[in-house]
Design a protein around this motif. Structure first.
Motif, PDB file in Angstrom:
ATOM      1  N   LYS A  13       0.825  -1.198   0.000  1.00  0.00           N
ATOM      2  CA  LYS A  13       0.000   0.000   0.000  1.00  0.00           C
ATOM      3  C   LYS A  13       0.864   1.254   0.000  1.00  0.00           C
ATOM      4  CE  LYS A  13      -3.992   0.735  -0.669  1.00  0.00           C
ATOM      5  NZ  LYS A  13      -4.532  -0.107  -1.737  1.00  0.00           N
ATOM      6  N   GLU A  16       2.508   2.441  -3.162  1.00  0.00           N
ATOM      7  CA  GLU A  16       1.695   3.160  -4.140  1.00  0.00           C
ATOM      8  C   GLU A  16       1.123   4.444  -3.573  1.00  0.00           C
ATOM      9  OE1 GLU A  16      -2.801   1.380  -4.087  1.00  0.00           O
ATOM     10  OE2 GLU A  16      -1.195  -0.025  -4.579  1.00  0.00           O
ATOM     11  N   LYS A  17       1.182   4.640  -2.248  1.00  0.00           N
ATOM     12  CA  LYS A  17       0.366   5.723  -1.709  1.00  0.00           C
ATOM     13  C   LYS A  17       1.007   6.821  -0.874  1.00  0.00           C
ATOM     14  CE  LYS A  17      -3.386   6.397  -0.262  1.00  0.00           C
ATOM     15  NZ  LYS A  17      -4.667   6.574   0.416  1.00  0.00           N
ATOM     16  N   GLN A  18       2.216   6.691  -0.426  1.00  0.00           N
ATOM     17  CA  GLN A  18       2.858   7.759   0.367  1.00  0.00           C
ATOM     18  C   GLN A  18       2.347   7.823   1.795  1.00  0.00           C
ATOM     19  OE1 GLN A  18       5.314   9.700  -0.824  1.00  0.00           O
ATOM     20  NE2 GLN A  18       5.565  11.168   0.833  1.00  0.00           N
ATOM     21  N   VAL A  19       1.052   7.976   1.972  1.00  0.00           N
ATOM     22  CA  VAL A  19       0.498   7.885   3.318  1.00  0.00           C
ATOM     23  C   VAL A  19      -0.758   7.014   3.283  1.00  0.00           C
ATOM     24  CG1 VAL A  19       1.328  10.114   4.133  1.00  0.00           C
ATOM     25  CG2 VAL A  19      -0.880   9.944   3.020  1.00  0.00           C
ATOM     26  N   VAL A  20      -0.996   6.358   4.398  1.00  0.00           N
ATOM     27  CA  VAL A  20      -2.166   5.488   4.468  1.00  0.00           C
ATOM     28  C   VAL A  20      -2.756   5.581   5.871  1.00  0.00           C
ATOM     29  CG1 VAL A  20      -0.786   3.477   5.109  1.00  0.00           C
ATOM     30  CG2 VAL A  20      -3.012   3.154   4.035  1.00  0.00           C
ATOM     31  N   THR A  21      -4.071   5.584   5.983  1.00  0.00           N
ATOM     32  CA  THR A  21      -4.702   5.700   7.286  1.00  0.00           C
ATOM     33  C   THR A  21      -4.936   4.329   7.900  1.00  0.00           C
ATOM     34  OG1 THR A  21      -6.983   5.555   6.514  1.00  0.00           O
ATOM     35  CG2 THR A  21      -5.945   7.725   6.468  1.00  0.00           C
ATOM     36  N   GLY A  55      -2.256   7.157  11.021  1.00  0.00           N
ATOM     37  CA  GLY A  55      -1.836   6.224   9.989  1.00  0.00           C
ATOM     38  C   GLY A  55      -0.340   6.066   9.915  1.00  0.00           C
ATOM     39  N   ALA A  56       0.183   5.952   8.712  1.00  0.00           N
ATOM     40  CA  ALA A  56       1.610   5.770   8.521  1.00  0.00           C
ATOM     41  C   ALA A  56       2.032   6.417   7.225  1.00  0.00           C
ATOM     42  CB  ALA A  56       1.972   4.290   8.514  1.00  0.00           C
ATOM     43  N   GLU A  57       3.311   6.691   7.154  1.00  0.00           N
ATOM     44  CA  GLU A  57       3.863   7.438   6.035  1.00  0.00           C
ATOM     45  C   GLU A  57       5.018   6.650   5.441  1.00  0.00           C
ATOM     46  OE1 GLU A  57       5.416  12.050   5.644  1.00  0.00           O
ATOM     47  OE2 GLU A  57       5.627  10.960   7.520  1.00  0.00           O
TER      48      GLU A  57
ATOM     49  N   LEU B   2      -5.391  13.108   6.669  1.00  0.00           N
ATOM     50  CA  LEU B   2      -4.390  13.099   7.720  1.00  0.00           C
ATOM     51  C   LEU B   2      -3.618  14.410   7.754  1.00  0.00           C
ATOM     52  CD1 LEU B   2      -5.020  10.346   8.489  1.00  0.00           C
ATOM     53  CD2 LEU B   2      -2.754   9.571   7.785  1.00  0.00           C
ATOM     54  N   VAL B   4      -0.451  14.940   8.044  1.00  0.00           N
ATOM     55  CA  VAL B   4       0.737  14.955   7.177  1.00  0.00           C
ATOM     56  C   VAL B   4       0.357  15.161   5.715  1.00  0.00           C
ATOM     57  CG1 VAL B   4       2.222  13.597   8.669  1.00  0.00           C
ATOM     58  CG2 VAL B   4       0.672  12.449   7.104  1.00  0.00           C
ATOM     59  N   GLU B   5      -0.808  14.666   5.366  1.00  0.00           N
ATOM     60  CA  GLU B   5      -1.248  14.849   3.981  1.00  0.00           C
ATOM     61  C   GLU B   5      -1.487  16.323   3.694  1.00  0.00           C
ATOM     62  OE1 GLU B   5      -3.760  11.463   2.187  1.00  0.00           O
ATOM     63  OE2 GLU B   5      -4.464  11.630   4.254  1.00  0.00           O
ATOM     64  N   LYS B   8       1.743  18.133   3.336  1.00  0.00           N
ATOM     65  CA  LYS B   8       2.338  17.907   2.013  1.00  0.00           C
ATOM     66  C   LYS B   8       1.653  18.760   0.955  1.00  0.00           C
ATOM     67  CE  LYS B   8       3.622  13.144   2.946  1.00  0.00           C
ATOM     68  NZ  LYS B   8       5.059  13.338   3.213  1.00  0.00           N
TER      69      LYS B   8
END
Lengths: 251, 251
Positions: A13, A16-21, A55-57, B2, B4-5, B8
DNA sequence: TCAAATCCATTCATTTTCAATCAATTTTAA
DNA sequence: TTAAAATTGATTGAAAATGAATGGATTTGA
């Protein structure tokens, strides 16, 4: 779902996504918030990602490397062996149906553009890979089931009626000599059923964990398909070999 | 979205713009003024920007690199503004059709699960986001066009006939007062055409670059839809306003 | 300069997210 | 088979994030 599988999903994930919740991951993996938090904590420690509130980055590091986690787990390996054999059955110019599900997903890696095949699928997660491969593909229309990424429902059945298949490749949840092939969701079962009707030959891809299991919705009798698997208990062997075609791929 | 989003997004904006107002950022991120202020305070502390009355300006520090590479982001933000307005037209319980394409894609960010809407789409790239959002969604069946990720062909038209839409949101390549809406691929045009037929109201989302352009395949006359755009040359304004509904979203 | 408008920092209530803990289940090892 | 270890989902109080409201500061334009 295995821990390593979740970890792999999360890493994919983030590629493809940079950040995800966290909520996204809960849905994706169909587990609890707690579990995802633990996964993130672990993956952060391993320098695969950076946790952020909610989430995570992505981290520029390990996961920039090509497919480390990919294809490494034992479970995936098993599926790949089965998938590879299934793919080898496809002949030039075949029209094939690919069911949703992770086992079938592995098949796509072994398909090539110059086989000149036509693929029809109800698996939403297959779409990206198929397009990237440049394989001529059709998607089944209908309701998109969030949990499995399968297209189901009445619309799907109607949509499929437009096609005929040389071969049809299915995943199932249970294989039982008496109760046949089963899967938890009747709507998904109906799609698989229809695929069988529309196909000249049907193959069920199943790792060892599926044998002697019975799930809720029946798809078909065991004789309706050829089973492709990679290992079989001796006692099962006799039982199944009498009733159906089965191809056991050796390691 | 998020934290961080948002950060950005703000940084991206400043790479492109030198100064940015709080109101702009509120719209861009779909949050409140308070939140943006807090974001700016944080980013200022981190030396990413300098706050000024009413907004923030670029700092020759961390993000000094001209980074002109992101020509796309400017377009994206223009599209987001249009998309947000389009999304605001959707009412609770609506059944909507979402065309393939990047402009329409931006709309999904502004949809919410609790609107209780039903989405039908032929845009393969929308699927992931829709599923993640938990929005009840249907995919159109048919041939998957690799270049645009649109589902097209006869199968698509048949598949769509199962549905009716309250509203239909389309992207196009050309808008011309005489030649109407056009797009390069006749097969994609056919899908858009069918969507218009099946919908009560049709909206075309178009940034300024689409006006007075003519592409190969005609979709419909200009009166068939309401155009949503963000800016319009004066001379065009007269021309279009006579013939069709048009909604101009201000920056 | 003055008044109106806009912008800002602070505060507060609400919502969301977090880490820690616990009991139940599953897996592993003996 | 039994016991230990690991995994999981739920719970809970704390922490963080959010949007709205308030009153003070700054800008604008007449």
């Amino acid at each position: 779902m295995l821990t390593v599988e979740r970890h792999k999903l999360i890493i994919e994930k983030l590629k493809e996504k940079q950040v995800v919740t966290i909520q996204e991951l809960v849905k994706l993996t169909n587990t609890s918030e707690s579990t995802i938090r633990r996964d993130l904590a672990f993956l952060e420690k391993e320098k695969y990602l950076k946790r952020v509130h909610g989430g995570a980055e992505r981290l520029q590091g390990k996961l920039a490397e090509p497919d480390v986690a990919e294809k490494s787990t034992k479970f995936i390996q098993e599926k790949r062996i089965i998938a590879k054999h299934a793919a080898s059955l496809i002949e030039k110019g075949d029209c094939i149906f690919l069911d949703a599900g992770t086992t079938i997903h592995q098949m796509i890696d072994f398909l090539t553009k110059d086989q000149n095949i036509v693929v029809v699928t109800n698996g939403l997660h297959h779409i990206d890979k198929l397009l990237k491969k440049g394989i001529r593909s059709y998607v089944v229309g209908g309701f998109m089931k969030p949990t499995t990424g399968a297209v189901i429902g009445n619309g799907a059945l109607l949509s499929m009626n437009q096609y005929r298949f040389d071969k049809c490749f299915l995943g199932v949840n249970g294989i039982h000599s008496e109760f046949g092939y089963t899967t938890p969701d009747p709507e998904e079962a109906a799609v698989k059923q229809r695929a069988i009707q529309l196909a000249r030959d049907t193959y069920v891809l199943a790792d060892h964990s599926k044998f002697n299991e019975i799930s809720f919705a029946k798809i078909a009798d065991i004789s309706a398909a050829t089973i492709i698997t990679d290992q079989l208990q001796i006692e099962q062997q006799d039982l199944f070999l009498q009733k159906t075609n089965i191809e056991v791929v050796e390691q």
